[in-house]
Write an enzyme that holds these catalytic residues in place. Sequence first.
Site, PDB file in Angstrom:
ATOM      1  N   ASP A 145      31.697  44.456  37.493  1.00  0.00           N
ATOM      2  CA  ASP A 145      32.603  45.418  38.110  1.00  0.00           C
ATOM      3  C   ASP A 145      31.831  46.683  38.458  1.00  0.00           C
ATOM      4  OD1 ASP A 145      35.135  46.993  38.560  1.00  0.00           O
ATOM      5  OD2 ASP A 145      36.025  45.201  37.676  1.00  0.00           O
ATOM      6  N   HIS A 194      37.235  51.804  37.844  1.00  0.00           N
ATOM      7  CA  HIS A 194      37.861  50.483  37.879  1.00  0.00           C
ATOM      8  C   HIS A 194      37.389  49.603  36.720  1.00  0.00           C
ATOM      9  CE1 HIS A 194      38.704  46.400  39.441  1.00  0.00           C
ATOM     10  NE2 HIS A 194      39.688  46.977  40.107  1.00  0.00           N
ATOM     11  N   SER A 502      43.485  42.890  39.866  1.00  0.00           N
ATOM     12  CA  SER A 502      42.347  43.347  39.063  1.00  0.00           C
ATOM     13  C   SER A 502      42.752  43.631  37.628  1.00  0.00           C
ATOM     14  CB  SER A 502      41.762  44.640  39.665  1.00  0.00           C
ATOM     15  OG  SER A 502      41.019  44.379  40.810  1.00  0.00           O
TER      16      SER A 502
END
Length: 895
Positions: A145, A194, A502
């Site tokens: 990620d 994220h 996600s």
Amino acid sequence: MKHLLFDPIILLILLCIGNNGIWARLEKSFVSNTYLVEFEPKTNVSLYLASLDIQHRIRHEFGQMNAISLSFNNSQDASLFFDQTRSKVKRTWPVTSVARPNAQTLKVGKSEIPGLFDHYHNTGVMKIREELGMTGKGIKVGIIDTGVDYTHPALGGCFGSGCRVAYGMDFVGNDYNGDSEPNPSSDPRDCNGHGTHVAGIIGANDKEHQFTGVAPDVTFGAYRVFGCDGSSADDVIMKAMEQAYEDGMDVINLSLGDIGWPDSPSSVLADILTTKGMIVVAAAGNEGNKGIFEVGAPSLGKNVISVASTDNMKALAHPIQFGDNIIGYATSSGNPFAIGEAEMVSVSDTFLTENDACAPITNINLFGKVALIGRGGCYFSEKVLNVQAAGAIGVVVYNNEPGLVTPSLNNDPMIHIECAGITKEHGELLFLHTKDTPEEIYRFSDEDISFPIDTAGTISSFSSWGLAPDLSIKPDVSAPGGQIFSTFPMDRGSYATLSGTSMASPHVAGIVALLQQAKGGSRSINVSDLRAKLISSSLPFNIYNTSAFESVARQGSGLIDAYRALRLSTKVTPQQIQLGDLTHTGTNNEYTFTIHNNGRMAADYTITHRASGTAQGYKMDGSHIPMKRPNLLLGHRVEAIIESISPEKLSIPINGVSNVTVRIRPPENYADMPPSIYSGYFVITKENDPFDTLHVPYAGLTSTLGDLPVLYINQSMPEVLVDRIVGPYSPALIRAQLIHSSPLVLITALDAETDNPVGIIPGGYWPFVGRHDTHNINDALMMTWKGDIAATPEQAMATQSGSSSMAVDLGVNHRKLFRAVDHPPPFDGDDDHNNNYENISDTATMEYHSRSVPYVGKRLPRGIYKLKVMALHAFGDYENMADYDTWISPNIPIG
């Protein structure tokens, strides 16, 4: 063909476009002159490359597949490389850019945290932790990620041996944006947020604020593949996947992806790694507003667990207080209103008015007030600018469909008032209150409050629709991903609420860690058994506000349940039934699955059936334009016809197996329906054991996929824009759209006098392209052409900058390609011509049917030409021209 007037501004635009200018942002998808090459199994890649006198740079070498990614200085070097290596190369892909994960964000504080995790009960997490004590201890989970902020106390506070984040690497550096050169380092700290949010969902452990992830004692590996901004590349992501495998990760999570196919390179590698024992979990995608067939790679991999999103039970939100009511709102910045309190006025007299606030507002006083408006009809920014011009100091937008809306204003510099979003239900409550109690003061508190979510436990509106492009069932399962609270970088507030598949994918990765610990740890469950447990034990859920099951193409097998998965003593293979389309069905429409009794005693089973909603993917007008939001059709006439289940009841001894054969036909009125996905479940019930109830999903298409139009052809598409004469300084602009995914889009130049093809244009070879939004002319295949032709498909792919990619077989598919370029079959049956297709030399021409075909980026002679755009139908034959949609341009002069 449209002719542009001779205009210096237009010429400047043309030159900019041809040089990665104003449209490059829309086009960019491939990394120029960069390829991922898989060699034949017995090839020693290092020795072989050393023997070649060709300028190249190796970006990454892959140990788990006999492959490398490499870049060239120019397309001529690339052409020379592929000419010399043709017999050694198995497949090649152009390296594709992958967008940075895009999740809807709502930053909030840390109040009322313990009440946000009711979904742990719904997915069996709390039960498996409380009854069995499973916390993921000893299991390694890799996160590929944006990195992880390992300084976060909930994630251990440090990086390296002895820390929670014990493994990892930064493959790219802060400044990497997908186009720039990576600057790897050993420090995978997150500068985006994220990846940190994903890590918290998997395994945060914050005792101070009573927040834990699904598996709070796992060990993390952080593999950073994105810079602070911009995109990444699939070969970088694949290298991170291999590193995670080599570091001993038991499961990896990929909350990323792009338009893809089961044979996209990241999907291929993911399947390889799963066969070696590492479980791969990936997000299905956030393209719920683009209709069917939008699940992305790498989650399309056969053995990858593809995860859709459901909405959470509760979420933290900023409150609006009025009368005895409190409702929650969201802002795109995540910050609460600074207004404090103000009067609120509805712009319209009718709830859910179409085009609310889409025109200048002249009939209502909004000065110093907050405007209440409905979503729909125009962009959020247009609405806000209109109410701002009328004097409003803020605006609240209510949704026009179930769920919370977060208005996005794209940092419009003209907007200087605050904007919030609320649900449709709360919008109606506010609307009625503004009418019944005018001039009341509404209070906007900055204290976050936990609110129940109306759409809890149903599919999130953003979650992508399947099926896969080959009609295999994707997504596989669903998990909570809408309005999920989790960790965030310390310098950005330390916690935040995000939405996206996600967020659903790491929930499943955490559950996999719990199951692996329960079964002995360290890759203790092979991928086949794990998929069987997760898919079969998941529970299908209903369409919002109905008693009908949501489509398999949206939810897969249903909401994941860790406890049921662990308790299963029955296994079913295959876990899913792919029905295909009308021409790719089982013999006599029959399909067989096998039930394995792994329990401690003989068992009796009953097989029943439950249909799901049928997803109407296209409009009724016969135009085959895909619908952005498919209609869900209910009722007997639109459901699959189950002609037989044999047997419906059966007894299976200990460790025994029995087959069940089902006969499934398309819905009764499939011929009168636009192309639609029909689906449902076979329910296997084990007598006296509620935890051993299994669901076997099936799905199929009501039409023949290959018959659907692919190339969008109307008065404006495809189009070629030419300024009088095409040349190196006056390129033509080409734009085309697809209304269905295509295995191959090919653009060739024709001699205008004879209509004979003279070669593929640079940028004119697009393997496996996703469909476009035909309402958006910028969502298209777009390229420039300077009057030249490419040497090979690889060169043509490298020259373009858009689309997703699939492997190109360097033998058979090239032969089929050049047949497709030439006149339609039938051929004369002389297979000797095949040698000409495969034996491409480094001379200036290639002989085929006694005619000369220029190549290798060669400029065409002065003359008149046409462009031929061909799009291959799904399941089409590369050699059969009838399987292509074709459009030929008007004459194009080359000077």
